[in-house]
Scaffold this active site. Structure first.
Site, PDB file in Angstrom:
ATOM      1  N   GLY A 144      40.879  35.327  50.195  1.00 15.47           N
ATOM      2  CA  GLY A 144      41.427  34.920  48.893  1.00 15.47           C
ATOM      3  C   GLY A 144      42.788  35.528  48.596  1.00 15.47           C
ATOM      4  O   GLY A 144      43.392  36.193  49.449  1.00 15.47           O
ATOM      5  N   ILE A 180      43.962  38.005  46.230  1.00 10.94           N
ATOM      6  CA  ILE A 180      44.141  39.464  46.217  1.00 10.94           C
ATOM      7  C   ILE A 180      43.583  40.068  47.512  1.00 10.94           C
ATOM      8  O   ILE A 180      44.197  40.950  48.118  1.00 10.94           O
ATOM      9  CB  ILE A 180      43.452  40.106  44.982  1.00 10.94           C
ATOM     10  CG1 ILE A 180      43.996  39.481  43.685  1.00 10.94           C
ATOM     11  CG2 ILE A 180      43.682  41.618  44.967  1.00 10.94           C
ATOM     12  CD1 ILE A 180      43.325  39.989  42.403  1.00 10.94           C
ATOM     13  N   LEU A 205      35.574  42.073  46.632  1.00  9.99           N
ATOM     14  CA  LEU A 205      36.390  41.163  45.814  1.00  9.99           C
ATOM     15  C   LEU A 205      35.832  39.749  45.771  1.00  9.99           C
ATOM     16  O   LEU A 205      36.266  38.944  44.949  1.00  9.99           O
ATOM     17  CB  LEU A 205      37.834  41.102  46.338  1.00  9.99           C
ATOM     18  CG  LEU A 205      38.700  42.327  46.079  1.00  9.99           C
ATOM     19  CD1 LEU A 205      38.545  43.345  47.192  1.00  9.99           C
ATOM     20  CD2 LEU A 205      40.155  41.955  45.933  1.00  9.99           C
ATOM     21  N   THR A 241      26.820  33.999  42.765  1.00 13.65           N
ATOM     22  CA  THR A 241      27.895  34.607  43.569  1.00 13.65           C
ATOM     23  C   THR A 241      28.308  35.971  43.001  1.00 13.65           C
ATOM     24  O   THR A 241      28.390  36.960  43.725  1.00 13.65           O
ATOM     25  CB  THR A 241      29.128  33.675  43.596  1.00 13.65           C
ATOM     26  OG1 THR A 241      28.704  32.388  44.028  1.00 13.65           O
ATOM     27  CG2 THR A 241      30.199  34.201  44.530  1.00 13.65           C
ATOM     28  N   TYR A 255      32.287  32.979  33.322  1.00 12.78           N
ATOM     29  CA  TYR A 255      32.900  33.826  34.374  1.00 12.78           C
ATOM     30  C   TYR A 255      32.894  35.294  33.938  1.00 12.78           C
ATOM     31  O   TYR A 255      32.401  36.173  34.662  1.00 12.78           O
ATOM     32  CB  TYR A 255      34.341  33.361  34.643  1.00 12.78           C
ATOM     33  CG  TYR A 255      35.189  34.389  35.380  1.00 12.78           C
ATOM     34  CD1 TYR A 255      34.901  34.759  36.688  1.00 12.78           C
ATOM     35  CD2 TYR A 255      36.292  35.003  34.758  1.00 12.78           C
ATOM     36  CE1 TYR A 255      35.671  35.710  37.363  1.00 12.78           C
ATOM     37  CE2 TYR A 255      37.065  35.950  35.430  1.00 12.78           C
ATOM     38  CZ  TYR A 255      36.746  36.298  36.722  1.00 12.78           C
ATOM     39  OH  TYR A 255      37.512  37.238  37.383  1.00 12.78           O
ATOM     40  N   LYS A 281      30.952  38.671  35.498  1.00 12.59           N
ATOM     41  CA  LYS A 281      31.693  39.851  35.972  1.00 12.59           C
ATOM     42  C   LYS A 281      31.221  41.097  35.215  1.00 12.59           C
ATOM     43  O   LYS A 281      31.111  42.183  35.791  1.00 12.59           O
ATOM     44  CB  LYS A 281      33.205  39.654  35.800  1.00 12.59           C
ATOM     45  CG  LYS A 281      33.826  38.589  36.676  1.00 12.59           C
ATOM     46  CD  LYS A 281      33.757  38.872  38.162  1.00 12.59           C
ATOM     47  CE  LYS A 281      34.737  39.933  38.600  1.00 12.59           C
ATOM     48  NZ  LYS A 281      34.743  40.099  40.088  1.00 12.59           N
TER      49      LYS A 281
HETATM   50  N1  NAD Z   1      43.478  36.862  40.085  1.00 11.48           N
HETATM   51  C1  NAD Z   1      43.356  37.597  39.001  1.00 11.48           C
HETATM   52  O1  NAD Z   1      44.167  37.527  38.089  1.00 11.48           O
HETATM   53  C2  NAD Z   1      42.213  38.572  38.863  1.00 11.48           C
HETATM   54  C3  NAD Z   1      42.236  39.468  37.763  1.00 11.48           C
HETATM   55  C4  NAD Z   1      41.198  40.361  37.638  1.00 11.48           C
HETATM   56  C5  NAD Z   1      40.173  40.398  38.558  1.00 11.48           C
HETATM   57  N2  NAD Z   1      40.159  39.526  39.597  1.00 11.48           N
HETATM   58  C6  NAD Z   1      39.061  39.615  40.558  1.00 11.48           C
HETATM   59  O2  NAD Z   1      39.639  39.830  41.838  1.00 11.48           O
HETATM   60  C7  NAD Z   1      38.800  39.273  42.843  1.00 11.48           C
HETATM   61  C8  NAD Z   1      39.599  38.363  43.736  1.00 11.48           C
HETATM   62  O3  NAD Z   1      40.109  37.292  42.944  1.00 11.48           O
HETATM   63  P1  NAD Z   1      41.259  36.309  43.476  1.00 11.48           P
HETATM   64  O4  NAD Z   1      42.131  36.026  42.320  1.00 11.48           O
HETATM   65  O5  NAD Z   1      41.840  36.825  44.736  1.00 11.48           O
HETATM   66  O6  NAD Z   1      40.407  34.988  43.733  1.00 11.48           O
HETATM   67  P2  NAD Z   1      40.249  34.063  45.021  1.00 11.48           P
HETATM   68  O7  NAD Z   1      39.452  32.886  44.590  1.00 11.48           O
HETATM   69  O8  NAD Z   1      41.561  33.816  45.657  1.00 11.48           O
HETATM   70  O9  NAD Z   1      39.377  34.986  45.990  1.00 11.48           O
HETATM   71  C9  NAD Z   1      37.989  35.058  45.914  1.00 11.48           C
HETATM   72  C10 NAD Z   1      37.413  35.015  47.303  1.00 11.48           C
HETATM   73  O10 NAD Z   1      35.981  35.091  47.218  1.00 11.48           O
HETATM   74  C11 NAD Z   1      35.451  34.235  48.204  1.00 11.48           C
HETATM   75  N3  NAD Z   1      34.101  33.800  47.866  1.00 11.48           N
HETATM   76  C12 NAD Z   1      33.685  33.015  46.826  1.00 11.48           C
HETATM   77  N4  NAD Z   1      32.373  32.766  46.918  1.00 11.48           N
HETATM   78  C13 NAD Z   1      31.931  33.401  48.027  1.00 11.48           C
HETATM   79  C14 NAD Z   1      30.664  33.521  48.652  1.00 11.48           C
HETATM   80  N5  NAD Z   1      29.585  32.905  48.162  1.00 11.48           N
HETATM   81  N6  NAD Z   1      30.580  34.254  49.795  1.00 11.48           N
HETATM   82  C15 NAD Z   1      31.666  34.858  50.314  1.00 11.48           C
HETATM   83  N7  NAD Z   1      32.896  34.780  49.770  1.00 11.48           N
HETATM   84  C16 NAD Z   1      33.029  34.058  48.641  1.00 11.48           C
HETATM   85  C17 NAD Z   1      36.394  33.033  48.230  1.00 11.48           C
HETATM   86  O11 NAD Z   1      36.272  32.354  49.475  1.00 11.48           O
HETATM   87  C18 NAD Z   1      37.749  33.711  48.047  1.00 11.48           C
HETATM   88  O12 NAD Z   1      38.319  34.018  49.293  1.00 11.48           O
HETATM   89  C19 NAD Z   1      37.633  38.601  42.104  1.00 11.48           C
HETATM   90  O13 NAD Z   1      36.542  39.480  42.102  1.00 11.48           O
HETATM   91  C20 NAD Z   1      38.181  38.406  40.695  1.00 11.48           C
HETATM   92  O14 NAD Z   1      37.135  38.374  39.750  1.00 11.48           O
HETATM   93  C21 NAD Z   1      41.162  38.612  39.772  1.00 11.48           C
END
Ligand code: NAD
Length: 327
Positions: free
Chosen positions: A12, A14, A81, A100, A149, A153
């Site tokens: 993903g 991050i 993540l 998830t 969501y 979390k």
């Molecule tokens: N992007 C933001 O602004 C933000 C802010 C705060 C927290 N977060 C948290 O950071 C983390 C990463 O978020 P992101 O923005 O990179 O999102 P993203 O969707 O790019 O990454 C999430 C990853 O999780 C994987 N995933 C989903 N379901 C899955 C499963 N069943 N099995 C295995 N892998 C699975 C996806 O394939 C993806 O690669 C998350 O936990 C999110 O809640 C993100």
């Protein structure tokens, strides 16, 4: 000897930046990617070949406890993540978020307890706070999820804290505010605006203009995560990762247009507006704790981070589907 760590969600936005940074810091990285029939590793498919070749790829599903346990064997630390992150999709399919985000986290915690993993870095989100009750949000602020969501979390956060308290599991709860940077999904506000401009749209369609967000550049977040993992005193703590400044969505669109030297009309698209009670109106991080415990503060200001994001999207715009709003 190199320390082996697992990064879930490594394909993903991050997670791919984190996996790269950990390799550069000398860690041996096992990258947990969501199994699929295309053998796609998400963004890992597009990172530098040398870094990619040094990763150990583990295909799996975070909902499956057996695969998760297997993935964690032999690892000292786990950066968790993997999650479903889109808020609109969580209105439609909340059960998949429960499976998830909550069950997935439980699988990590349970296996960590059994395997004696030395540190679990759990990824929270500022969305668990809901609209700020005070000017800036410290880690003691009330938890008030306003979307399915955010609720999942928050539940994952509470499970993590409960495993720390009940079993002394060494957990660190990193709580990033809104992230942005290269590789972010086009559903998020910054890539939404930039990709529409790059596609030559005359009118930029977005959701509510008044919410205020604390926007943190992804490289800063990654540094914070590694800081949390490497600090002994971070164990058992929740740590906000943000900038302690905010911008409204309207102002943000203006800054992006200025940096891209365009002047477009903005239109509110009603499908993009969250239901009233679900709209988080203001999020601003108090980062005193991050400064104190992990000696972290952001290195990028908004304009610097946006310049980098715009430059990357100019080169990689073809990887994004033409703009259509669907969850
Ligand atoms: N992007 C933001 O602004 C933000 C802010 C705060 C927290 N977060 C948290 O950071 C983390 C990463 O978020 P992101 O923005 O990179 O999102 P993203 O969707 O790019 O990454 C999430 C990853 O999780 C994987 N995933 C989903 N379901 C899955 C499963 N069943 N099995 C295995 N892998 C699975 C996806 O394939 C993806 O690669 C998350 O936990 C999110 O809640 C993100």
């Amino acid at each position: 000897m190199k320390k082996r760590v697992l990064v879930t969600g490594a394909g993903g936005f991050i997670g791919s930046h984190l996996a790269e940074a950990l390799v550069k810091k000398g860690y041996e990285v096992r990258a947990f990617v969501h199994y699929n029939s295309f053998n796609s590793w998400g963004w890992i498919d597009r990172i530098d070949e040398e870094i990619k070749n040094s990763l150990e790829i583990f295909n799996g599903d975070i909902q499956d406890p057996h695969g998760v346990r297997k993935a964690m064997e032999g690892c000292e630390m786990v950066f968790h993540l993997a999650a479903l992150v889109g808020i609109p999709y969580s209105y439609r399919s909340p059960e998949s978020y429960v499976d998830t985000n909550i069950k997935g986290t439980l699988n990590i915690l349970q296996a960590a307890k059994e395997l004696g993993i030395k540190k679990i870095i759990q990824t929270s989100t500022s969305e668990v706070y809901g609209t700020a009750c005070r000017p800036s949000i410290n880690e003691q602020h009330r938890i008030n999820p306003q979307s399915p969501y955010a609720a999942t979390k928050a539940a994952a956060d509470f499970l993590t804290l409960a495993f720390y308290r009940s079993f002394n599991l060494p957990t660190v709860l990193m709580r990033p505010f809104n992230n942005y940077g290269p590789r972010q999904s086009a559903r998020a506000i910054i890539p939404t605006i930039i990709t529409q401009i790059l596609a030559g749209s005359k009118i930029i369609k977005i959701g509510s203009l008044y919410p205020e967000r604390d926007l943190v550049y992804v490289a800063d977040t990654v540094r914070g995560f590694i800081g949390g993992a490497e600090s002994k005193s971070a164990v058992g703590n929740i740590i906000n990762i943000g900038t302690n400044s905010t911008v409204t969505i309207r102002a943000l669109a203006g800054i992006i247009m200025k940096l891209m030297r365009v002047n477009k009309k903005i239109e509110i698209q009603k499908e993009r507006v969250r239901p009233k009670g679900s709209e988080v109106e203001r999020l601003k991080a108090d980062i005193t704790k991050a400064k104190k415990i992990i000696n972290w503060s952001p290195q990028y200001n908004l304009e610097q981070g946006l310049e980098k994001t715009i430059a990357w999207l100019r080169k990689n715009h073809h990887l994004y589907k033409p703009f259509i709003y669907n969850v």
